[in-house]
Design a protein around this motif. Structure first.
Motif, PDB file in Angstrom:
ATOM      1  N   LYS A 211       0.774  -1.153  -0.059  1.00 37.94           N
ATOM      2  CA  LYS A 211      -0.111   0.067  -0.130  1.00 37.94           C
ATOM      3  C   LYS A 211       0.879   0.983  -0.081  1.00 37.94           C
ATOM      4  CE  LYS A 211      -4.226  -1.880   1.983  1.00 37.94           C
ATOM      5  NZ  LYS A 211      -5.076  -1.953   3.307  1.00 37.94           N
ATOM      6  N   VAL A 212       1.899   1.051   0.685  1.00 34.76           N
ATOM      7  CA  VAL A 212       3.018   2.418   0.630  1.00 34.76           C
ATOM      8  C   VAL A 212       3.435   2.631  -0.883  1.00 34.76           C
ATOM      9  CG1 VAL A 212       4.966   3.372   1.633  1.00 34.76           C
ATOM     10  CG2 VAL A 212       3.594   1.820   2.970  1.00 34.76           C
ATOM     11  N   MET A 213       3.606   1.590  -1.781  1.00 35.53           N
ATOM     12  CA  MET A 213       4.004   1.780  -3.062  1.00 35.53           C
ATOM     13  C   MET A 213       2.787   2.288  -4.029  1.00 35.53           C
ATOM     14  SD  MET A 213       5.544  -0.958  -5.845  1.00 35.53           S
ATOM     15  CE  MET A 213       4.009  -2.056  -5.636  1.00 35.53           C
ATOM     16  N   LEU A 214       1.598   1.531  -3.884  1.00 29.87           N
ATOM     17  CA  LEU A 214       0.410   1.764  -4.531  1.00 29.87           C
ATOM     18  C   LEU A 214      -0.486   2.968  -4.352  1.00 29.87           C
ATOM     19  CD1 LEU A 214      -0.523  -1.884  -5.125  1.00 29.87           C
ATOM     20  CD2 LEU A 214       0.671  -0.278  -6.623  1.00 29.87           C
TER      21      LEU A 214
ATOM     22  N   LEU B  31       0.270   5.339  -1.823  1.00 30.65           N
ATOM     23  CA  LEU B  31       1.175   6.847  -1.703  1.00 30.65           C
ATOM     24  C   LEU B  31       2.074   6.817  -2.722  1.00 30.65           C
ATOM     25  CD1 LEU B  31       1.948   6.626   1.995  1.00 30.65           C
ATOM     26  CD2 LEU B  31       0.091   7.647   0.945  1.00 30.65           C
ATOM     27  N   SER B  32       2.306   6.034  -3.726  1.00 33.87           N
ATOM     28  CA  SER B  32       3.343   5.882  -4.700  1.00 33.87           C
ATOM     29  C   SER B  32       4.708   6.376  -4.425  1.00 33.87           C
ATOM     30  CB  SER B  32       2.919   7.148  -5.938  1.00 33.87           C
ATOM     31  OG  SER B  32       3.313   6.777  -7.219  1.00 33.87           O
ATOM     32  N   SER B  33       4.999   5.560  -3.351  1.00 31.10           N
ATOM     33  CA  SER B  33       6.356   5.796  -2.865  1.00 31.10           C
ATOM     34  C   SER B  33       7.341   4.856  -3.541  1.00 31.10           C
ATOM     35  CB  SER B  33       6.578   5.082  -1.509  1.00 31.10           C
ATOM     36  OG  SER B  33       7.657   5.057  -1.028  1.00 31.10           O
ATOM     37  N   ASN B  34       8.542   5.880  -4.182  1.00 27.54           N
ATOM     38  CA  ASN B  34       9.572   5.334  -4.916  1.00 27.54           C
ATOM     39  C   ASN B  34      10.418   4.629  -4.091  1.00 27.54           C
ATOM     40  OD1 ASN B  34       8.432   6.605  -7.762  1.00 27.54           O
ATOM     41  ND2 ASN B  34       9.369   8.448  -7.192  1.00 27.54           N
ATOM     42  N   VAL B  35      10.505   5.156  -2.898  1.00 28.73           N
ATOM     43  CA  VAL B  35      11.414   4.444  -1.999  1.00 28.73           C
ATOM     44  C   VAL B  35      10.908   2.891  -1.938  1.00 28.73           C
ATOM     45  CG1 VAL B  35      12.294   3.923   0.159  1.00 28.73           C
ATOM     46  CG2 VAL B  35      12.304   6.328  -0.837  1.00 28.73           C
TER      47      VAL B  35
ATOM     48  N   TYR C 197      12.089  -1.556  -4.048  1.00 29.28           N
ATOM     49  CA  TYR C 197      12.634  -2.719  -3.231  1.00 29.28           C
ATOM     50  C   TYR C 197      11.940  -4.138  -3.712  1.00 29.28           C
ATOM     51  CZ  TYR C 197      15.127  -0.659   0.784  1.00 29.28           C
ATOM     52  OH  TYR C 197      15.995  -0.111   1.614  1.00 29.28           O
ATOM     53  N   PHE C 198      10.790  -4.053  -4.369  1.00 23.92           N
ATOM     54  CA  PHE C 198       9.774  -5.165  -4.654  1.00 23.92           C
ATOM     55  C   PHE C 198      10.536  -6.207  -5.472  1.00 23.92           C
ATOM     56  CE2 PHE C 198       6.741  -3.115  -2.516  1.00 23.92           C
ATOM     57  CZ  PHE C 198       6.029  -4.031  -1.441  1.00 23.92           C
TER      58      PHE C 198
END
Length: 515
Positions: A343-346, A348-352, A356-357
C-alpha cells in the motif's frame, strides 16, 4: 502495438457482449447507442476544455468480460505511464509471494547467557519487512498520510514511533534474561545482496537493503524562527546516534536557498555528521526534509542498540569468539501481510518502496540472494506474458491503454484480486486520489493507480485501475494525457487540472453505466 498483440489483448478480455452479438432487440441496441453517444459527448466536453487545448488523450474503459470497450480514445497510442507502471510491480509481488505473505524479523544470540551476560553477539536478522517503523499502528491499521514523507514536500513525519517494532524485539530479548551483551549488535542482511537505485525524488541514489527502518529515512522537520535572522529550529526522528544533524538553516524574509543536506562526514564507528544549511521564510509552514540513510544496516544496528539500552540491556561492543553461524532465536516480529506492505507503493506512490519489490520477489520467491533484482524482474515479465501480452512492447515507446486494460483484466481473474484492488488508491478517499472529486458519486468506487510526469516542457498524467458499479460489475480502465507547457509553474497547474479531469471522466462512465 502489433496486429498480433492487439488480437491477443482483445482475446484476453473475453467474449462479445449481447449487444455486439446482435442478441438484444433493436430498441435495446438503440438505447445502448444513445447512451454511448451521450457518454462520448460528456467526455469530449472535458478533454476539449480550453486549458487542454494542446493536449493528447488516450483511454479505454472495458467491462470485464466484454469484447468491445464502453468508451475508447486512441487506445493503441503510446503514452508515458509514469508511476502507473507500479501496477505491474505490485501485481508481480502478489502473484509471486501471495497476498498473505508475512516477513519475519528475528533476533538471535550467538553464545550462552550466563547470569544475565550474553557471551556473544545479538544478531538482528532482516527478513525484508518494509513496514518497520510508525506506519503500523498498534490496532493493526496503517498510517498512510499523503504526501508521503519521502517526497520532500510533507510537513510532518509519519505519526507514531519509528522504533516501535525494535522496542518490541528489545523487550522480548530482555524477557530472556539478557542484561548485558559482551559482543556487538549485528544486522544480518544476507536475504539479498544490497543494491543501489536512483529514485525519482530528485534522482537520489539510495541503498536497497533487506533491512528497512522508517523507510530508511531520518526525518528532519525545520521550523522558521520568530524573526528574520533567527536560526530555524530542527527536530529529528528517529533520534539516534547514527546521524548528528548540524542545523545551520536561517530564517529570512525572502529565501534564496532552500534547505539542503551537505555530504556526510563519517565517524570510525559507522555513524556520521551531516550539515543542513539554507533559508526558510519567517512565518512559513514547517518543512520536512528526508535524509536517506547511506547505510541501512548500520542505521538499524545503532537504533536497535538504543532500544536495548532503554530496556536495561547494555552492549559492550567487543569482539567475540562465539560461533556467529550457531544461533539461538530470542525474539521475533511478524509483519503485516503483503496486501498491506504494497500500500505504501500503490496508495502513496512511494518510489522508495517501489525499488525494493523486485529484490524481495527475487530473493524470496526466486530464492536468489545474489541477483535478486534481475530474478524479480523475470517474475514480472512472466506475469505480463501470462496476461497474453508482450513484456517488451512498452519499451518501443511507451504504454498503450490497451496494454494496461489487458494486464489489469488478467489480475481481476486471480485469487488475490480483491486484496490487490484494495491496495490501490480509492477515488476521493485515500492515497494519491484522496482529493480527486471527493464529492463524486463514483468516489469510493474507483480503485486506481495514478501517474504524473512533470518537466518544464511537458506534462504526463495517467490513471489506471478499476471502477465497481452498484451491481458489482467491474469496469477496467486506463486514461492517459500529455500536454506541452512553457514553465514548471504551468506544468504543476496542468497536472492538477488533468488529474481532476480524469476523475471527472471516470465519474461520467460510472453515472452513464449505473444510471
Amino acid at each position: 502495438m502489433t496486429r498480433h498483440s492487439r488480437r491477443t489483448v482483445l482475446g484476453l478480455i473475453g467474449a462479445a457482449p449481447a449487444v455486439a452479438a446482435g442478441l438484444l432487440p433493436a430498441g435495446a441496441t438503440a438505447r445502448a447507442s444513445t447512451r454511448d453517444d451521450v457518454l462520448a459527448a460528456r467526455i469530449a466536453e472535458i478533454t476539449t476544455r480550453p486549458e487542454f487545448a494542446e493536449s493528447s488523450w488516450g483511454m479505454r474503459f472495458q467491462v470485464l468480460g466484454g469484447a468491445e470497450p464502453v468508451h475508447a480514445v486512441n487506445p493503441e497510442q503510446r503514452f508515458v505511464a509514469a508511476s502507473t507502471v507500479k501496477v505491474f510491480i505490485g501485481g508481480s509481488a502478489f502473484a509471486a509471494l501471495g497476498a498473505g505473505h508475512r516477513f519475519r524479523t528475528t533476533v538471535h544470540r550467538t553464545g550462552p547467557v550466563i547470569r544475565g551476560v550474553l557471551r556473544g553477539h545479538l544478531v538482528l536478522v532482516a527478513g525484508g519487512d518494509l513496514l518497520l517503523g510508525p506506519r503500523t499502528r498498534p490496532d493493526g491499521s496503517l498510517a498512510l498520510p499523503y504526501p508521503d514523507h519521502s517526497y520532500g514536500n510533507a510537513t510532518e513525519p509519519v505519526p507514531g514511533d519509528p522504533l516501535r517494532q525494535l522496542r518490541h524485539l528489545a523487550r522480548q530479548t530482555a524477557r530472556r534474561g539478557i542484561r548485558r551483551v559482551e559482543g556487538r549488535v549485528v544486522v544480518d542482511a544476507s536475504l539479498f545482496r544490497q543494491g543501489t537505485e536512483e529514485i525519482a525524488n530528485g534522482f537520489t541514489p539510495i541503498p536497497v537493503s533487506p533491512i528497512m527502518l522508517n523507510d530508511n529515512i531520518v526525518d528532519v522537520v525545520v521550523t522558521p524562527g520568530a524573526r528574520p535572522g533567527d536560526p530555524a529550529v530542527s527536530r529529528v526522528s528517529p533520534e539516534t546516534a547514527y546521524v548528528r544533524v548540524v542545523n545551520e538553516v536561517v530564517t529570512v524574509t525572502t529565501p534564496t536557498r532552500s534547505p539542503a543536506f551537505g555530504p556526510p562526514t563519517p565517524g570510525p564507528d559507522g555513524t556520521h555528521t551531516v550539515r543542513l544549511s539554507g533559508e526558510v521564510a519567517v512565518g512559513a509552514t514547517p518543512v520536512l526534509l528526508p535524509y536517506y540513510v547511506p547505510d541501512p544496516v548500520r542505521f538499524a544496528e545503532v537504533a536497535f542498540a538504543k532500544t536495548l539500552h532503554e530496556e536495561g540491556i547494555e552492549v559492550a561492543n567487543r569482539s567475540s569468539t562465539s560461533d556467529v553461524a550457531h544461533r539461538v532465536r530470542v525474539a521475533e516480529h511478524v509483519s503485516p501481510p503483503l496486501a498491506d506492505q504494497v500500500k505504501v507503493m500503490l496508495k502513496l506512490s512511494s518510489n522508495v518502496h517501489t525499488v525494493y519489490f523486485p529484490y524481495l520477489v527475487g530473493a524470496i520467491a526466486g530464492a536468489d540472494p545474489v541477483t535478486a533484482e534481475a530474478t524479480g524482474e523475470r517474475y514480472q515479465r512472466a506475469l505480463i506474458e501470462q496476461a497474453g501480452l508482450d513484456p517488451d512492447d512498452p519499451a518501443n515507446g511507451g504504454h498503450t491503454p490497451d496494454f494496461f486494460v489487458g494486464f489489469l483484466s488478467h489480475l481481476a481473474r486471480q485469487p488475490y484480486f480483491t486484496a490487490y484492488r484494495e491496495a490501490l488508491p480509492i477515488l476521493g478517499r485515500d492515497g494519491t486520489l484522496a482529493d480527486v472529486v471527493p464529492d463524486s458519486p463514483a468516489a469510493g468506487r474507483v480503485f486506481a493507480k495514478t501517474g504524473t510526469g512533470v518537466s518544464r516542457t511537458r506534462v504526463h498524467k495517467a490513471m489506471t485501475g478499476y471502477l465497481v458499479l452498484p451491481d458489482g460489475t467491474l469496469v477496467v480502465f486506463a486514461e492517459f494525457m500529455n500536454q506541452p507547457v512553457t514553465s514548471h509553474t504551468e506544468a504543476m497547474l496542468v497536472q492538477q487540472r488533468a488529474g481532476t479531469a480524469q476523475g471527472e471522466i471516470v465519474t461520467a462512465v460510472y453515472e452513464t453505466l449505473a444510471g
